[in-house]
Write a protein that holds these residues in place. Structure first.
Motif, short mmCIF file in Angstrom:
data_model
loop_
_atom_site.label_atom_id
_atom_site.label_comp_id
_atom_site.label_asym_id
_atom_site.label_seq_id
_atom_site.Cartn_x
_atom_site.Cartn_y
_atom_site.Cartn_z
N UNK A 21 42.93 62.66 32.12
CA UNK A 21 42.02 61.83 32.92
C UNK A 21 42.33 60.35 32.68
N UNK A 22 41.99 59.55 33.65
CA UNK A 22 41.93 58.11 33.47
C UNK A 22 40.46 57.74 33.48
N UNK A 23 40.10 56.73 32.71
CA UNK A 23 38.68 56.39 32.55
C UNK A 23 38.50 54.88 32.47
N UNK A 24 37.23 54.49 32.64
CA UNK A 24 36.85 53.07 32.57
C UNK A 24 35.54 52.97 31.81
N UNK A 25 35.48 52.03 30.87
CA UNK A 25 34.25 51.74 30.13
C UNK A 25 33.56 50.59 30.84
N UNK A 26 32.40 50.83 31.49
CA UNK A 26 31.74 49.75 32.23
C UNK A 26 31.14 48.68 31.32
N UNK A 27 30.95 49.00 30.05
CA UNK A 27 30.36 48.04 29.11
C UNK A 27 31.31 46.92 28.71
N UNK A 28 32.60 47.27 28.55
CA UNK A 28 33.56 46.26 28.11
C UNK A 28 34.76 46.11 29.04
N UNK A 29 34.81 46.92 30.11
CA UNK A 29 35.89 46.81 31.09
C UNK A 29 37.18 47.50 30.68
N UNK A 30 37.21 48.07 29.47
CA UNK A 30 38.41 48.73 29.00
C UNK A 30 38.72 49.96 29.84
N UNK A 31 40.01 50.20 30.08
CA UNK A 31 40.45 51.39 30.79
C UNK A 31 41.46 52.13 29.93
N UNK A 32 41.66 53.39 30.22
CA UNK A 32 42.63 54.16 29.46
C UNK A 32 42.92 55.49 30.11
N UNK A 33 43.76 56.23 29.42
CA UNK A 33 44.18 57.55 29.86
C UNK A 33 44.11 58.48 28.66
N UNK A 34 43.58 59.69 28.86
CA UNK A 34 43.44 60.65 27.76
C UNK A 34 43.82 62.04 28.23
N UNK A 35 44.31 62.85 27.29
CA UNK A 35 44.56 64.26 27.58
C UNK A 35 43.22 64.99 27.66
N UNK A 36 43.26 66.18 28.20
CA UNK A 36 42.05 67.01 28.25
C UNK A 36 41.53 67.25 26.85
N UNK A 37 42.41 67.56 25.92
CA UNK A 37 41.99 67.84 24.55
C UNK A 37 41.29 66.64 23.92
N UNK A 38 41.83 65.45 24.15
CA UNK A 38 41.24 64.24 23.57
C UNK A 38 39.88 63.95 24.18
N UNK A 39 39.75 64.10 25.49
CA UNK A 39 38.47 63.80 26.15
C UNK A 39 37.42 64.84 25.77
N UNK A 40 37.82 66.11 25.57
CA UNK A 40 36.89 67.14 25.11
C UNK A 40 36.34 66.76 23.74
N UNK A 41 37.21 66.38 22.82
CA UNK A 41 36.77 65.96 21.48
C UNK A 41 35.86 64.75 21.57
N UNK A 42 36.19 63.81 22.41
CA UNK A 42 35.40 62.58 22.55
C UNK A 42 34.00 62.90 23.08
N UNK A 43 33.91 63.72 24.13
CA UNK A 43 32.61 64.06 24.73
C UNK A 43 31.74 64.86 23.75
N UNK A 44 32.36 65.68 22.93
CA UNK A 44 31.59 66.48 21.97
C UNK A 44 30.89 65.64 20.90
N UNK A 45 31.34 64.42 20.70
CA UNK A 45 30.68 63.51 19.76
C UNK A 45 29.36 63.07 20.39
#
Length: 89
Positions: A21-45
């Motif tokens: 996925x590609x994503x955007x943080x609306x709080x600080x404007x940062x954008x990035x790209x993550x694998x499915x595995x990374x985004x799953x781990x991130x969301x589980x936090x």
């Protein structure tokens, strides 16, 4: 919180799944790209939250506990396919 803005599918016809996925943080404007595995781990936090937005409505992105785990949107307690409607990269 991040907004998922684009998806990368792999697996071919009728067996496609989100690999990244590609994503955007609306709080600080940062954008990035993550694998499915990374985004799953991130969301589980519990400190993290991911959503899909059309600019007006926001839909939560949650982890489906399967083998392997994957992400899917959920609105009003119902699983939806809003992620698959996003542009691909």
């Amino acid at each position: 919180m991040i907004y998922i803005t684009q998806i990368r599918l792999v697996g071919g016809t009728r067996h496609e799944h989100i690999a990244g996925v590609r994503w955007r943080n609306p709080g600080n404007g940062k954008t990035g790209q993550s694998t499915r595995e990374t985004i799953v781990t991130w969301i589980r936090d519990p400190k993290h939250d991911a959503r899909v937005t059309d600019g007006v409505n926001e839909i939560d992105v949650d982890v489906v506990n399967a083998t392997p785990p994957y992400i899917q949107t959920q609105a009003n307690g119902e699983w939806t396919d809003n992620l698959l409607a996003l542009p691909q990269f």
